[in-house]
Design an enzyme around this catalytic site. Structure first.
Site, mmCIF file in Angstrom:
data_model
loop_
_atom_site.group_PDB
_atom_site.id
_atom_site.type_symbol
_atom_site.label_atom_id
_atom_site.label_comp_id
_atom_site.label_asym_id
_atom_site.label_seq_id
_atom_site.Cartn_x
_atom_site.Cartn_y
_atom_site.Cartn_z
ATOM 1 N N ALA A 88 94.222 136.841 83.335
ATOM 2 C CA ALA A 88 94.021 136.293 83.244
ATOM 3 C C ALA A 88 94.742 134.999 83.924
ATOM 4 O O ALA A 88 94.420 134.331 83.406
ATOM 5 C CB ALA A 88 94.052 136.103 81.584
ATOM 6 N N HIS A 138 91.725 146.083 103.803
ATOM 7 C CA HIS A 138 92.471 144.914 103.688
ATOM 8 C C HIS A 138 92.683 144.327 104.125
ATOM 9 O O HIS A 138 94.026 143.929 103.505
ATOM 10 C CB HIS A 138 91.621 144.690 101.721
ATOM 11 C CG HIS A 138 91.269 142.725 101.439
ATOM 12 N ND1 HIS A 138 90.450 142.376 102.452
ATOM 13 C CD2 HIS A 138 92.122 142.544 100.454
ATOM 14 C CE1 HIS A 138 90.744 140.799 101.075
ATOM 15 N NE2 HIS A 138 91.394 140.742 101.005
HETATM 16 N N1 APR Z 1 99.426 142.773 83.056
HETATM 17 C C1 APR Z 1 98.355 141.749 82.504
HETATM 18 N N2 APR Z 1 98.224 141.527 83.327
HETATM 19 C C2 APR Z 1 99.247 141.128 83.929
HETATM 20 C C3 APR Z 1 100.542 142.024 84.310
HETATM 21 C C4 APR Z 1 100.220 143.017 83.843
HETATM 22 N N3 APR Z 1 100.942 144.128 83.864
HETATM 23 N N4 APR Z 1 101.150 141.957 85.492
HETATM 24 C C5 APR Z 1 100.582 140.619 86.073
HETATM 25 N N5 APR Z 1 99.262 139.541 85.118
HETATM 26 C C6 APR Z 1 98.538 138.829 85.011
HETATM 27 C C7 APR Z 1 99.791 137.562 85.072
HETATM 28 O O1 APR Z 1 100.360 137.501 83.712
HETATM 29 C C8 APR Z 1 98.705 136.520 85.616
HETATM 30 O O2 APR Z 1 98.015 135.631 85.159
HETATM 31 O O3 APR Z 1 98.017 138.896 86.203
HETATM 32 C C9 APR Z 1 97.919 137.454 86.424
HETATM 33 C C10 APR Z 1 98.030 136.734 87.966
HETATM 34 O O4 APR Z 1 97.062 135.949 88.160
HETATM 35 P P1 APR Z 1 97.211 134.973 89.072
HETATM 36 O O5 APR Z 1 99.075 134.984 89.395
HETATM 37 O O6 APR Z 1 96.609 133.431 88.895
HETATM 38 O O7 APR Z 1 97.295 135.659 90.658
HETATM 39 P P2 APR Z 1 95.643 135.394 91.298
HETATM 40 O O8 APR Z 1 95.202 134.967 92.364
HETATM 41 O O9 APR Z 1 95.033 135.647 90.266
HETATM 42 O O10 APR Z 1 95.886 136.756 91.578
HETATM 43 C C11 APR Z 1 95.853 138.406 91.109
HETATM 44 O O11 APR Z 1 94.491 139.275 93.129
HETATM 45 O O12 APR Z 1 93.441 138.741 94.844
HETATM 46 C C12 APR Z 1 94.520 139.693 94.250
HETATM 47 O O13 APR Z 1 96.387 139.276 95.769
HETATM 48 C C13 APR Z 1 96.193 138.432 94.746
HETATM 49 O O14 APR Z 1 97.385 140.480 93.793
HETATM 50 C C14 APR Z 1 96.844 139.417 93.291
HETATM 51 C C15 APR Z 1 95.299 139.210 92.575
#
Ligand code: APR
Length: 311
Positions: free
Chosen positions: A10, A176
């Protein structure tokens, strides 16, 4: 009956995906994360925007438990850590492979018929993890990369020629990453190949900017990576599947001999419909393009090998 979409993660990408799915009324949305309160808070915030945005999609935010993801039609996985300045997508490998594997195991247990759209990076490698952990057939594990890369290329073409983005089409193949293969001869403005509209050095500059499109945003944001365009790209794929549109889009798919590549996820044009990937489309490549695609495939293969060493 309403469709159900689960978005895992999220964060920036996941919350934006949830917003766009709901605003387009494509499905009811379950937003999942490991952080306490955040998915529930974002889902509630989006629900409170619904009367103004005029949609009736139901949004639920959950921490930890996967029971609300039960029988989802589609699951978009954005869980993981994003890039910081100076990091390549590949630097995320060991952390994100652990996250991807635990998430797909949970999803496969509660939503065994779902179609997975993978967004977490390094993308092609994460698709392998999701495919192997879920045990789903190839048509139901799809990576989001090409739609984003080609949207970036389209945006740059439109900016350069001062034309509507709607007039632009672009094709990008391969992994990518820095080895992606934008195809100028299949990239058009109102049906006219861009090779007729711009000199080669300008096209090369746009191709270069596309290749580095993710890093350009990371360099500006400093604290994370791009999320508006990645979310739009994932939702375009979800829409094609949920509405059974049979839309041809560049996506990461597990190849089975197409383009001479075996058992590797890489970006190619596919037809997306209710069964996920319904067809992999093979276009004829020039020798140079084939060399570039093979080079890109080698880079992905290397990551898959690296993952084996890390496990
Ligand atoms: N289960 C559920 N959610 C998780 C888990 C897990 N095991 N581990 C991490 N998360 C959540 C984090 O808590 C965080 O809220 O994944 C979310 C990632 O969000 P952001 O840090 O805002 O990253 P974001 O910019 O959304 O990118 C997510 O997409 O584009 C790709 O490279 C990017 O790998 C990255 C992913």
């Amino acid at each position: 009956m309403r469709k159900k979409a689960t978005v895992v993660g999220a964060g920036n990408v996941g919350a934006t995906v949830a917003m766009r799915l709901a605003e387009k009324e494509l499905a009811d949305v379950v937003l999942l994360d490991i952080i306490e309160g955040v998915p529930a808070g974002k889902a509630l915030d989006l629900t409170e925007a619904a009367p103004i945005e005029k949609h009736d999609a139901k949004l639920t935010g959950i921490t930890g438990s996967y029971s609300d993801a039960k029988n989802s039609d589609i699951v978009i996985i954005t869980a993981g850590i994003p890039r910081k300045p100076g990091m390549s997508r590949d630097d995320l490998l060991s952390t994100n492979m652990g996250i991807m594997s635990s998430v797909t195991k949970e999803i496969a247990a509660v939503a065994p018929d779902a179609i997975l759209i993978i967004v977490s990076n390094p993308l092609d490698a994460m698709c392998h993890v999701a495919y192997e952990t879920s045990g789903f057939p190839k048509n139901r594990v799809i990576g989001m990369a090409g739609v984003l890369d080609s949207a970036r290329f389209r945006a740059f073409i439109a900016m350069e020629l001062n034309v509507s983005v709607e007039n632009t089409h672009a094709f990008v193949l391969g992994g990518h990453g820095d080895t992606m293969v934008p195809l100028p001869r299949y990239s058009t403005v109102a049906g006219i190949p861009i090779t007729e509209l711009m000199p080669p050095e300008i096209i090369e500059a746009l191709v270069d900017r596309t290749r580095n499109g993710g890093a350009e945003i990371v360099g500006l944001l400093k604290t994370g990576s791009a999320y508006y365009a990645p979310a739009s790209a994932a939702v375009e794929m979800a829409e094609a599947i949920l509405k059974d549109k049979k839309k041809i889009l560049p996506c990461a798919a597990c190849l089975d001999g197409e383009y001479g590549i075996h058992d590797l996820f890489i970006g190619v044009p596919v037809k997306l419909g209710e069964n996920g990937i319904e067809e992999i489309i093979e276009i004829r490549l020039t020798d140079d393009e084939k060399v570039a695609l093979d080079h890109s495939a080698d880079a992905v293969r290397q990551l898959v090998e690296d993952m084996k060493r890390l496990t």
